[in-house]
Design a protein around this motif. Structure first.
Motif, PDB file in Angstrom:
ATOM      1  N   VAL A  11      47.183  11.751  19.895  1.00 36.54           N
ATOM      2  CA  VAL A  11      45.819  11.210  19.822  1.00 36.54           C
ATOM      3  C   VAL A  11      45.511  10.029  20.134  1.00 36.54           C
ATOM      4  CG1 VAL A  11      43.329  11.271  18.857  1.00 36.54           C
ATOM      5  CG2 VAL A  11      44.880  13.333  18.804  1.00 36.54           C
ATOM      6  N   VAL A  12      46.195   9.311  19.362  1.00 38.19           N
ATOM      7  CA  VAL A  12      46.240   7.401  19.397  1.00 38.19           C
ATOM      8  C   VAL A  12      46.702   7.219  20.731  1.00 38.19           C
ATOM      9  CG1 VAL A  12      46.892   5.628  18.653  1.00 38.19           C
ATOM     10  CG2 VAL A  12      46.069   7.097  17.033  1.00 38.19           C
ATOM     11  N   LEU A  16      44.375   5.265  23.828  1.00 36.49           N
ATOM     12  CA  LEU A  16      44.935   4.139  24.003  1.00 36.49           C
ATOM     13  C   LEU A  16      45.266   4.020  25.658  1.00 36.49           C
ATOM     14  CD1 LEU A  16      45.210   1.789  22.083  1.00 36.49           C
ATOM     15  CD2 LEU A  16      47.809   2.008  22.651  1.00 36.49           C
ATOM     16  N   GLY A  17      45.894   4.992  26.142  1.00 36.41           N
ATOM     17  CA  GLY A  17      46.051   5.067  27.469  1.00 36.41           C
ATOM     18  C   GLY A  17      45.157   5.098  28.401  1.00 36.41           C
ATOM     19  N   ILE A  21      44.121   2.276  31.258  1.00 39.08           N
ATOM     20  CA  ILE A  21      43.850   2.455  32.598  1.00 39.08           C
ATOM     21  C   ILE A  21      42.601   2.320  33.062  1.00 39.08           C
ATOM     22  CG2 ILE A  21      43.929   4.410  34.342  1.00 39.08           C
ATOM     23  CD1 ILE A  21      46.693   3.453  33.111  1.00 39.08           C
ATOM     24  N   ARG A  22      41.469   2.545  32.157  1.00 40.79           N
ATOM     25  CA  ARG A  22      40.092   2.303  32.449  1.00 40.79           C
ATOM     26  C   ARG A  22      39.717   0.782  32.726  1.00 40.79           C
ATOM     27  NH1 ARG A  22      35.708   3.195  28.038  1.00 40.79           N
ATOM     28  NH2 ARG A  22      36.748   1.002  27.454  1.00 40.79           N
ATOM     29  N   ASN A  23      40.629  -0.145  32.231  1.00 39.10           N
ATOM     30  CA  ASN A  23      40.291  -1.403  32.340  1.00 39.10           C
ATOM     31  C   ASN A  23      41.310  -2.262  33.407  1.00 39.10           C
ATOM     32  OD1 ASN A  23      38.375  -1.592  30.485  1.00 39.10           O
ATOM     33  ND2 ASN A  23      40.047  -1.654  28.760  1.00 39.10           N
TER      34      ASN A  23
END
Length: 98
Positions: A11-12, A16-17, A21-23
């Motif tokens: 989950v972490v 985090l991924g 990736i969003r940024n």
């Protein structure tokens, strides 16, 4: 290892991924996708190794499903990368289809 810790790690790492990736700026998506294709290739290799070392039917089926899904990811990633890179060809230039 305790299964609860494995779920927590999963989950972490997923959260985090997603945040990482969003940024990522839009300019870097194509090189990032090519790098992810390489990582998916490693996933395919790991799934195949897991299939060969599986001790039960369920483990074998899960390993083969993982290999198929990872190969779909690799093929789709390469197809999308090729399509994105072909958009950079000049309009008057001759296209080479490999």
């Amino acid at each position: 290892m305790n299964p609860v810790w494995l779920v927590v790690i999963f989950v972490v790492s997923a959260v985090l991924g997603y945040i990482i990736i969003r940024n990522v700026p839009a300019l870097l998506h194509t090189p990032l996708m090519s790098g992810m294709n390489a990582l998916s290739g490693i996933t395919v290799l790991g799934a195949i190794i897991a299939a060969f070392t599986a001790n039960g039917t369920l483990a074998l089926v899960l390993a083969l499903v993982a290999a198929v899904i990872a190969m779909i990811n690799v093929a789709g990633g390469f197809a999308l990368t090729h399509k994105m890179l072909s958009s950079f060809v000049k309009k008057g230039a001759k296209k080479e289809d490999a």
